[in-house]
Write an enzyme that holds these catalytic residues in place. Sequence first.
Site, PDB file in Angstrom:
ATOM      1  N   VAL A  52     -38.263 -42.486  27.483  1.00  0.00           N
ATOM      2  CA  VAL A  52     -37.404 -43.590  27.898  1.00  0.00           C
ATOM      3  C   VAL A  52     -36.449 -43.061  28.963  1.00  0.00           C
ATOM      4  CG1 VAL A  52     -35.695 -45.295  27.158  1.00  0.00           C
ATOM      5  CG2 VAL A  52     -37.552 -44.649  25.614  1.00  0.00           C
ATOM      6  N   HIS A  75     -30.712 -39.875  26.208  1.00  0.00           N
ATOM      7  CA  HIS A  75     -30.565 -40.015  24.764  1.00  0.00           C
ATOM      8  C   HIS A  75     -30.754 -38.655  24.125  1.00  0.00           C
ATOM      9  CE1 HIS A  75     -34.861 -40.582  25.629  1.00  0.00           C
ATOM     10  NE2 HIS A  75     -35.141 -40.194  24.380  1.00  0.00           N
ATOM     11  N   HIS A 119     -31.636 -36.864  20.334  1.00  0.00           N
ATOM     12  CA  HIS A 119     -32.142 -37.053  18.987  1.00  0.00           C
ATOM     13  C   HIS A 119     -31.385 -36.100  18.083  1.00  0.00           C
ATOM     14  CE1 HIS A 119     -36.029 -39.049  20.206  1.00  0.00           C
ATOM     15  NE2 HIS A 119     -35.754 -38.417  21.337  1.00  0.00           N
TER      16      HIS A 119
END
Length: 127
Positions: free
Chosen positions: A106, A110, A112
């Site tokens: 994506v 981001h 994780h």
Amino acid sequence: MPYTYDDQNIFAKILRGEIPCTKVLETDHALAFTDISPKAPHHVLVIPKGPYVCHDHFALHATDAEIVDFTRAIGKVCAQLGVSPGTQGAGYRLISNAGTDGVQEVPHLHVHILAGRNIGPMVMAPS
């Protein structure tokens, strides 16, 4: 070549409320939510609310307030999950992928947070 942000990516849609998520934490500049395909007992994604493609894009172009808030949001999520080693938690793995070789799926920064079991080796040897 400068980064080009695609405002139709799934995380942009989550931020706009077009796609639901299970929120873990929301701050002025970050959103944390559970991964829909967890790879560990605890699998939380933390994203900045700004339009940043990957970590170096964010590090070079985000405001100080965004950087501090995003970083602290990660710490708060780890504390909330009870996985922080400093508070007797068993630990976690923090992963951020960037670009093709980093297998970024994506195009929105981001991280994780994976925890709740031994996550295994950091990188698998090539086969």
